[in-house]
Design a protein around this motif. Structure first.
Motif, PDB file in Angstrom:
ATOM      1  N   ALA A   1       5.199  11.221  12.376  1.00  0.00           N
ATOM      2  CA  ALA A   1       5.154  12.149  11.241  1.00  0.00           C
ATOM      3  C   ALA A   1       4.478  13.470  11.322  1.00  0.00           C
ATOM      4  O   ALA A   1       4.888  14.682  11.129  1.00  0.00           O
ATOM      5  N   CYS A   2       3.210  13.482  11.941  1.00  0.00           N
ATOM      6  CA  CYS A   2       2.527  14.493  12.190  1.00  0.00           C
ATOM      7  C   CYS A   2       3.196  15.503  13.101  1.00  0.00           C
ATOM      8  O   CYS A   2       2.856  16.581  13.057  1.00  0.00           O
ATOM      9  N   SER A   3       4.048  14.897  14.082  1.00  0.00           N
ATOM     10  CA  SER A   3       4.743  15.818  14.959  1.00  0.00           C
ATOM     11  C   SER A   3       5.758  16.601  14.314  1.00  0.00           C
ATOM     12  O   SER A   3       5.732  17.853  14.472  1.00  0.00           O
ATOM     13  N   TYR A   4       6.276  16.227  13.366  1.00  0.00           N
ATOM     14  CA  TYR A   4       7.374  16.886  12.280  1.00  0.00           C
ATOM     15  C   TYR A   4       6.492  18.093  11.857  1.00  0.00           C
ATOM     16  O   TYR A   4       7.044  19.046  11.484  1.00  0.00           O
ATOM     17  N   GLY A   5       5.206  17.760  11.253  1.00  0.00           N
ATOM     18  CA  GLY A   5       4.466  18.916  10.669  1.00  0.00           C
ATOM     19  C   GLY A   5       4.457  19.980  11.627  1.00  0.00           C
ATOM     20  O   GLY A   5       4.041  21.224  11.170  1.00  0.00           O
ATOM     21  N   VAL A   6       4.333  19.787  13.017  1.00  0.00           N
ATOM     22  CA  VAL A   6       4.169  20.952  13.870  1.00  0.00           C
ATOM     23  C   VAL A   6       5.589  22.047  13.981  1.00  0.00           C
ATOM     24  O   VAL A   6       5.065  23.117  14.117  1.00  0.00           O
ATOM     25  N   LEU A   7       6.319  21.527  13.461  1.00  0.00           N
ATOM     26  CA  LEU A   7       7.679  22.074  13.322  1.00  0.00           C
ATOM     27  C   LEU A   7       7.794  23.422  12.709  1.00  0.00           C
ATOM     28  O   LEU A   7       8.428  24.588  13.370  1.00  0.00           O
ATOM     29  N   SER A   8       7.381  23.593  11.405  1.00  0.00           N
ATOM     30  CA  SER A   8       7.249  24.686  10.654  1.00  0.00           C
ATOM     31  C   SER A   8       6.641  25.843  11.197  1.00  0.00           C
ATOM     32  O   SER A   8       7.354  26.821  11.339  1.00  0.00           O
ATOM     33  N   THR A   9       5.469  25.513  11.783  1.00  0.00           N
ATOM     34  CA  THR A   9       4.801  26.780  12.672  1.00  0.00           C
ATOM     35  C   THR A   9       5.495  27.112  13.812  1.00  0.00           C
ATOM     36  O   THR A   9       5.708  28.490  13.812  1.00  0.00           O
ATOM     37  N   LEU A  10       6.246  26.203  14.516  1.00  0.00           N
ATOM     38  CA  LEU A  10       6.659  26.684  15.672  1.00  0.00           C
ATOM     39  C   LEU A  10       8.195  27.200  15.367  1.00  0.00           C
ATOM     40  O   LEU A  10       8.447  28.418  15.993  1.00  0.00           O
ATOM     41  N   VAL A  11       8.684  27.027  14.234  1.00  0.00           N
ATOM     42  CA  VAL A  11      10.172  27.557  13.866  1.00  0.00           C
ATOM     43  C   VAL A  11       9.750  29.113  13.376  1.00  0.00           C
ATOM     44  O   VAL A  11      10.460  30.067  13.889  1.00  0.00           O
ATOM     45  N   LYS A  12       8.758  29.203  12.642  1.00  0.00           N
ATOM     46  CA  LYS A  12       8.337  30.566  12.111  1.00  0.00           C
ATOM     47  C   LYS A  12       7.998  31.288  13.326  1.00  0.00           C
ATOM     48  O   LYS A  12       8.273  32.817  13.549  1.00  0.00           O
ATOM     49  N   LEU A  13       7.212  30.973  14.429  1.00  0.00           N
ATOM     50  CA  LEU A  13       6.697  31.719  15.509  1.00  0.00           C
ATOM     51  C   LEU A  13       8.200  32.012  16.433  1.00  0.00           C
ATOM     52  O   LEU A  13       8.329  33.120  16.874  1.00  0.00           O
ATOM     53  N   ALA A  14       9.110  31.098  16.439  1.00  0.00           N
ATOM     54  CA  ALA A  14      10.339  31.312  16.950  1.00  0.00           C
ATOM     55  C   ALA A  14      11.191  32.389  16.613  1.00  0.00           C
ATOM     56  O   ALA A  14      11.543  33.342  16.994  1.00  0.00           O
ATOM     57  N   TYR A  15      11.214  32.253  15.042  1.00  0.00           N
ATOM     58  CA  TYR A  15      12.022  33.379  14.431  1.00  0.00           C
ATOM     59  C   TYR A  15      11.523  34.894  14.715  1.00  0.00           C
ATOM     60  O   TYR A  15      12.095  35.760  14.826  1.00  0.00           O
ATOM     61  N   ARG A  16      10.236  34.883  14.894  1.00  0.00           N
ATOM     62  CA  ARG A  16       9.422  36.138  15.306  1.00  0.00           C
ATOM     63  C   ARG A  16       9.995  36.725  16.482  1.00  0.00           C
ATOM     64  O   ARG A  16       9.717  38.003  16.881  1.00  0.00           O
ATOM     65  N   THR A  17      10.370  35.981  17.532  1.00  0.00           N
ATOM     66  CA  THR A  17      10.819  36.392  18.895  1.00  0.00           C
ATOM     67  C   THR A  17      12.616  36.828  18.618  1.00  0.00           C
ATOM     68  O   THR A  17      13.231  37.524  19.626  1.00  0.00           O
ATOM     69  N   GLY A  18      13.039  36.839  17.545  1.00  0.00           N
ATOM     70  CA  GLY A  18      14.488  37.241  17.067  1.00  0.00           C
ATOM     71  C   GLY A  18      15.346  36.072  17.179  1.00  0.00           C
ATOM     72  O   GLY A  18      16.776  36.341  16.964  1.00  0.00           O
ATOM     73  N   ALA A  19      15.084  34.874  17.313  1.00  0.00           N
ATOM     74  CA  ALA A  19      15.927  33.780  17.296  1.00  0.00           C
ATOM     75  C   ALA A  19      16.219  33.389  15.966  1.00  0.00           C
ATOM     76  O   ALA A  19      15.570  33.791  14.878  1.00  0.00           O
ATOM     77  N   ASP A  20      17.692  32.850  15.866  1.00  0.00           N
ATOM     78  CA  ASP A  20      18.052  32.752  14.366  1.00  0.00           C
ATOM     79  C   ASP A  20      18.213  31.257  14.233  1.00  0.00           C
ATOM     80  O   ASP A  20      17.702  30.397  15.108  1.00  0.00           O
ATOM     81  N   THR A  21      18.776  30.746  13.281  1.00  0.00           N
ATOM     82  CA  THR A  21      18.816  29.215  12.797  1.00  0.00           C
ATOM     83  C   THR A  21      19.643  28.552  13.950  1.00  0.00           C
ATOM     84  O   THR A  21      19.321  27.446  14.217  1.00  0.00           O
ATOM     85  N   SER A  22      20.672  29.090  14.320  1.00  0.00           N
ATOM     86  CA  SER A  22      21.530  28.211  15.273  1.00  0.00           C
ATOM     87  C   SER A  22      20.944  28.207  16.557  1.00  0.00           C
ATOM     88  O   SER A  22      20.925  27.132  17.224  1.00  0.00           O
ATOM     89  N   LEU A  23      20.340  29.169  17.236  1.00  0.00           N
ATOM     90  CA  LEU A  23      19.564  29.025  18.293  1.00  0.00           C
ATOM     91  C   LEU A  23      18.517  27.989  18.354  1.00  0.00           C
ATOM     92  O   LEU A  23      18.302  27.106  19.492  1.00  0.00           O
TER      93      LEU A  23
END
Length: 290
Positions: A11-33
């Motif tokens: 469950a804690c591993s899932y908690g990491v995802l929101s931060t990683l997704v926000k960082l990934a969005y900053r690179t220009g990635a969209d939801t599909s990628l």
């Protein structure tokens, strides 16, 4: 105890995802990628683990299909939650996702006619109060949202509740790696099918390159580690306790958003985190004292 710890870490591993997704969005990635990349990379790691592991059981095509169907909710959690974050403030999106706690008990009642006991009911109430405080929506700021964002958030909650339920009931005695491989295969297939119309239009190569590092981390923390640990521990502890332990995701998300994303976390939010931790450990303390 080791099964409880395994589910808690998952469950804690899932908690990491929101931060990683926000960082990934900053690179220009969209939801599909983000979503497809996460599941493709995670599935590849599990495939290698599955290919080299010696601990396998022979199962028929029917059981393989059953496992892949049981894995579909995992993929839908990523799809709906990441889509919700596009049009909904993160604080409200988290609250919507965490409705999986009571949705999980509702599903258990509807499917198995299994009513939660007083201790579990009390824990759920504590968790819901803590979730609202930790999300920050009572700090005086309105959480912006669109109707479609709210719908996506609730669909993510339903999917997560189904994910926990299927992890506890579908072929629970199968070795964790073998079980996770087939379930994640089902997740990957549904994610690719959903986003294939967008991906078929092509993606910017520079964006894909920038996303690569985050894709590996998303694959590990979102697709590899949690399913393996859930497949190991969930059949032993049941979906009711699993739903409560799954709430550990939020405190981790709040902590990482403060440390890595440098977001401001109020005292009220930390009080919510503390309440959530109490809600997580309370049933186990009660069980041991009884």
């Amino acid at each position: 105890m080791r099964y409880i710890i395994a589910v808690f870490i998952g469950a804690c591993s899932y908690g990491v995802l929101s931060t990683l997704v926000k960082l990934a969005y900053r690179t220009g990635a969209d939801t599909s990628l983000v979503t497809v990349g996460q599941f493709l990379i995670g599935w590849s790691v599990l495939f290698v683990c599955f290919f080299f592991t010696k601990r396998k059981q022979k199962i028929g095509l029917k059981d393989k299909i059953k496992l892949m169907l049981a894995g579909i909710p995992t993929g839908l959690v990523g799809v709906f939650y990441y889509l919700s974050l596009v049009t909904t403030e993160a604080s409200l999106a988290i609250i919507l996702l965490f409705q999986f706690v009571w949705i999980g008990f509702l599903l258990e009642f509807l499917i198995y006619r299994r009513s939660p006991d007083k201790v579990t009911t009390f824990s759920v109430l504590i968790l819901m109060i803590g979730t609202i405080l930790a999300s920050g929506v009572i700090n005086g700021e309105e959480a912006g949202a669109s109707l479609i964002g709210v719908i996506y958030g609730l669909l993510a909650a339903v999917s997560f509740a189904l994910f926990i339920l299927t992890n506890a009931t579908v072929l629970p005695k199968l070795p964790p790696i073998q079980r996770s491989y087939y379930m994640v295969t089902g997740s990957m297939i549904v994610v690719v099918v959903i986003f294939s119309p967008i991906l078929s239009k092509g993606l910017d190569p520079t964006v894909i390159t920038s996303f690569g590092y985050f894709g590996i981390l998303l694959g590990l923390f979102g697709v590899v580690i949690p399913p393996l640990l859930f497949a190991y521990g969930m059949p032993k502890i049941g979906s009711a306790l699993g739903s409560i332990l799954g709430s550990a995701e939020l405190p981790v998300a709040v902590l990482l958003s403060m440390v890595i994303l440098e977001e401001h976390v109020t005292v009220i939010q930390w009080c919510g985190v503390a309440i959530i931790f109490f809600g997580i450990v309370y049933p186990n303390i009660y069980a041991r004292s009884g």
